[in-house]
Design a protein around this motif. Structure first.
Motif, PDB file in Angstrom:
ATOM      1  N   ALA A  25      99.807   2.400  -9.778  1.00  0.00           N
ATOM      2  CA  ALA A  25     100.697   2.992 -10.786  1.00  0.00           C
ATOM      3  C   ALA A  25     100.479   4.500 -10.865  1.00  0.00           C
ATOM      4  O   ALA A  25     101.440   5.274 -10.977  1.00  0.00           O
ATOM      5  N   CYS A  26      99.229   4.925 -10.809  1.00  0.00           N
ATOM      6  CA  CYS A  26      98.941   6.363 -10.810  1.00  0.00           C
ATOM      7  C   CYS A  26      99.608   7.043  -9.624  1.00  0.00           C
ATOM      8  O   CYS A  26     100.231   8.110  -9.754  1.00  0.00           O
ATOM      9  N   LYS A  27      99.503   6.418  -8.458  1.00  0.00           N
ATOM     10  CA  LYS A  27     100.117   6.982  -7.251  1.00  0.00           C
ATOM     11  C   LYS A  27     101.630   7.076  -7.420  1.00  0.00           C
ATOM     12  O   LYS A  27     102.253   8.083  -7.052  1.00  0.00           O
ATOM     13  N   ASP A  28     102.234   6.025  -8.002  1.00  0.00           N
ATOM     14  CA  ASP A  28     103.689   6.016  -8.198  1.00  0.00           C
ATOM     15  C   ASP A  28     104.156   7.153  -9.097  1.00  0.00           C
ATOM     16  O   ASP A  28     105.258   7.687  -8.910  1.00  0.00           O
ATOM     17  N   PHE A  29     103.336   7.516 -10.086  1.00  0.00           N
ATOM     18  CA  PHE A  29     103.727   8.566 -11.031  1.00  0.00           C
ATOM     19  C   PHE A  29     103.134   9.932 -10.684  1.00  0.00           C
ATOM     20  O   PHE A  29     103.253  10.882 -11.467  1.00  0.00           O
ATOM     21  N   GLY A  30     102.490  10.025  -9.519  1.00  0.00           N
ATOM     22  CA  GLY A  30     101.916  11.300  -9.116  1.00  0.00           C
ATOM     23  C   GLY A  30     100.722  11.714  -9.944  1.00  0.00           C
ATOM     24  O   GLY A  30     100.470  12.916 -10.145  1.00  0.00           O
ATOM     25  N   ILE A  31      99.965  10.719 -10.426  1.00  0.00           N
ATOM     26  CA  ILE A  31      98.783  10.986 -11.258  1.00  0.00           C
ATOM     27  C   ILE A  31      97.536  10.720 -10.424  1.00  0.00           C
ATOM     28  O   ILE A  31      97.446   9.730  -9.703  1.00  0.00           O
ATOM     29  N   GLU A  32      96.581  11.612 -10.533  1.00  0.00           N
ATOM     30  CA  GLU A  32      95.329  11.437  -9.804  1.00  0.00           C
ATOM     31  C   GLU A  32      94.526  10.283 -10.400  1.00  0.00           C
ATOM     32  O   GLU A  32      94.560  10.034 -11.609  1.00  0.00           O
ATOM     33  N   SER A  33      93.799   9.551  -9.543  1.00  0.00           N
ATOM     34  CA  SER A  33      92.897   8.507 -10.028  1.00  0.00           C
ATOM     35  C   SER A  33      91.606   8.548  -9.229  1.00  0.00           C
ATOM     36  O   SER A  33      91.570   9.069  -8.108  1.00  0.00           O
ATOM     37  N   GLU A  34      90.562   7.998  -9.820  1.00  0.00           N
ATOM     38  CA  GLU A  34      89.239   8.016  -9.191  1.00  0.00           C
ATOM     39  C   GLU A  34      88.492   6.750  -9.575  1.00  0.00           C
ATOM     40  O   GLU A  34      88.440   6.389 -10.751  1.00  0.00           O
ATOM     41  N   GLY A  35      87.943   6.055  -8.602  1.00  0.00           N
ATOM     42  CA  GLY A  35      87.188   4.838  -8.864  1.00  0.00           C
ATOM     43  C   GLY A  35      85.707   5.119  -9.039  1.00  0.00           C
ATOM     44  O   GLY A  35      85.152   5.992  -8.381  1.00  0.00           O
ATOM     45  N   ILE A  36      85.079   4.373  -9.931  1.00  0.00           N
ATOM     46  CA  ILE A  36      83.637   4.496 -10.149  1.00  0.00           C
ATOM     47  C   ILE A  36      83.021   3.107 -10.232  1.00  0.00           C
ATOM     48  O   ILE A  36      83.679   2.150 -10.642  1.00  0.00           O
ATOM     49  N   GLN A  37      81.755   2.993  -9.850  1.00  0.00           N
ATOM     50  CA  GLN A  37      81.024   1.740  -9.973  1.00  0.00           C
ATOM     51  C   GLN A  37      80.044   1.853 -11.128  1.00  0.00           C
ATOM     52  O   GLN A  37      79.304   2.828 -11.241  1.00  0.00           O
ATOM     53  N   VAL A  38      80.074   0.834 -11.996  1.00  0.00           N
ATOM     54  CA  VAL A  38      79.231   0.816 -13.191  1.00  0.00           C
ATOM     55  C   VAL A  38      78.156  -0.247 -13.029  1.00  0.00           C
ATOM     56  O   VAL A  38      78.449  -1.380 -12.626  1.00  0.00           O
ATOM     57  N   ILE A  39      76.909   0.119 -13.331  1.00  0.00           N
ATOM     58  CA  ILE A  39      75.815  -0.836 -13.289  1.00  0.00           C
ATOM     59  C   ILE A  39      75.818  -1.620 -14.604  1.00  0.00           C
ATOM     60  O   ILE A  39      75.687  -1.024 -15.682  1.00  0.00           O
ATOM     61  N   PRO A  40      75.994  -2.949 -14.550  1.00  0.00           N
ATOM     62  CA  PRO A  40      76.038  -3.738 -15.796  1.00  0.00           C
ATOM     63  C   PRO A  40      74.803  -3.521 -16.652  1.00  0.00           C
ATOM     64  O   PRO A  40      73.675  -3.484 -16.142  1.00  0.00           O
ATOM     65  N   GLU A  47      78.667   9.249 -11.855  1.00  0.00           N
ATOM     66  CA  GLU A  47      79.244  10.574 -11.635  1.00  0.00           C
ATOM     67  C   GLU A  47      80.741  10.458 -11.379  1.00  0.00           C
ATOM     68  O   GLU A  47      81.201   9.539 -10.695  1.00  0.00           O
ATOM     69  N   PHE A  48      81.514  11.372 -11.944  1.00  0.00           N
ATOM     70  CA  PHE A  48      82.940  11.447 -11.662  1.00  0.00           C
ATOM     71  C   PHE A  48      83.393  12.881 -11.902  1.00  0.00           C
ATOM     72  O   PHE A  48      82.653  13.704 -12.473  1.00  0.00           O
ATOM     73  N   THR A  49      84.587  13.195 -11.473  1.00  0.00           N
ATOM     74  CA  THR A  49      85.084  14.570 -11.538  1.00  0.00           C
ATOM     75  C   THR A  49      85.334  14.998 -12.977  1.00  0.00           C
ATOM     76  O   THR A  49      86.010  14.299 -13.739  1.00  0.00           O
ATOM     77  N   LYS A  50      84.797  16.153 -13.316  1.00  0.00           N
ATOM     78  CA  LYS A  50      85.027  16.751 -14.630  1.00  0.00           C
ATOM     79  C   LYS A  50      85.502  18.179 -14.399  1.00  0.00           C
ATOM     80  O   LYS A  50      84.756  19.022 -13.882  1.00  0.00           O
TER      81      LYS A  50
END
Length: 269
Positions: A25-40, A47-50
């Motif tokens: 959906a982000c790609k369809d609307f031209g919105i950037e997205s970023e995946g992250i892995q969370v330790i339960p 770390e992610f882009t700020k």
């Protein structure tokens, strides 16, 4: 919406397909997205882009609580510990709540365990907070008392005898829906349970149920962006609870609409 980025947990086991749908959906609307892995259960935030973009977050309750406690209420985290509680909902919506003030109470494990009820008496019991620390369910008085001696850690939340809980009369619920709300309007909905069984359906969405939700939003909202769960019980609609949209299950809702409407609203702030 070029000033928006979605930060999405990509190792959610229960709703694994949602990551792909959100990023598409982000790609369809031209919105950037970023995946992250969370330790339960870890207090560490990946770390992610700020930068100068506004990050909108989606992931498990662990991630949301860690961000809330460590990042000082970022714009893209739609949560407030004071407003997202059953005690607050009962104050503002009264008997529009399924477990409303006329037949429920907010207490603690310790206080409730000291009450005098037959051990086989059934109660609905759930956390007061929106922390998913345990699953709301119908339990006997003996089972609820037993929870005191089996304190657990769930999603980085520790239960103890002072943990606030809501206890109420159990009800026979016909259907349950989750509604995603942006600035008082329902943007998409999904039925998620029918006759106490999981039933994801994005088409069985009654217009009068949507009107009920939006009428309640005119009275009060815990946030401008949130989810509201509704029950059909005895032929009438009631609010079950509200939830932080950053971490609730999406079921059969239109994820593209959620991404579009949330991004548009935040982009225009």
């Amino acid at each position: 919406m070029k000033n928006i980025r979605w930060i999405v947990q990509n190792n959610l086991s229960a709703e694994g397909g949602d990551y792909d749908k959100i990023t598409q959906a982000c790609k369809d609307f031209g919105i950037e997205s970023e995946g992250i892995q969370v330790i339960p259960f870890s207090p560490d935030i990946p770390e992610f882009t700020k930068d100068d973009k506004i990050n909108i977050y989606y992931g498990a309750t662990t991630l949301m609580y860690n961000m809330y406690n460590q990042f000082n209420k970022p714009t893209g985290l739609f949560f407030d510990e004071e407003t997202f509680s059953m005690e607050n909902y009962n104050k503002v919506w009264g008997d529009y709540m399924l477990n409303g003030p006329s037949d429920s109470k907010v207490t603690t494990f310790k206080e409730f365990g000291e009450e005098n009820h037959p051990d086989d008496t059934l109660f609905f019991c759930r956390p007061d907070a929106d922390d998913k620390s345990f699953c709301g369910d119908v339990r006997t008085f003996a089972e609820i008392k037993g929870m005191l001696s089996n304190m657990t850690i769930a999603d980085n939340v520790i239960l103890n005898e002072d943990t606030k809980i809501l206890v109420s009369t159990p009800y026979n619920i016909t259907k349950e829906w989750r509604n995603f709300i942006v600035d008082g309007k329902v943007v998409t909905s999904s039925m998620y349970r029918k006759n106490f069984k999981l039933n994801k359906d994005g088409k069985d969405i009654p217009a009068d149920m949507i009107k009920f939700v939006e009428d309640r939003c005119k009275e009060y909202m815990p946030h401008k962006i949130f989810a509201m769960d509704i029950a059909l019980c005895g032929g009438d609609y009631y609010i079950i609870e509200c939830g932080c949209m950053n971490s609730v299950g999406l079921y059969a809702s239109n994820i593209s609409e959620i991404v579009k409407e949330v991004s548009k609203y935040i982009s225009n702030l």
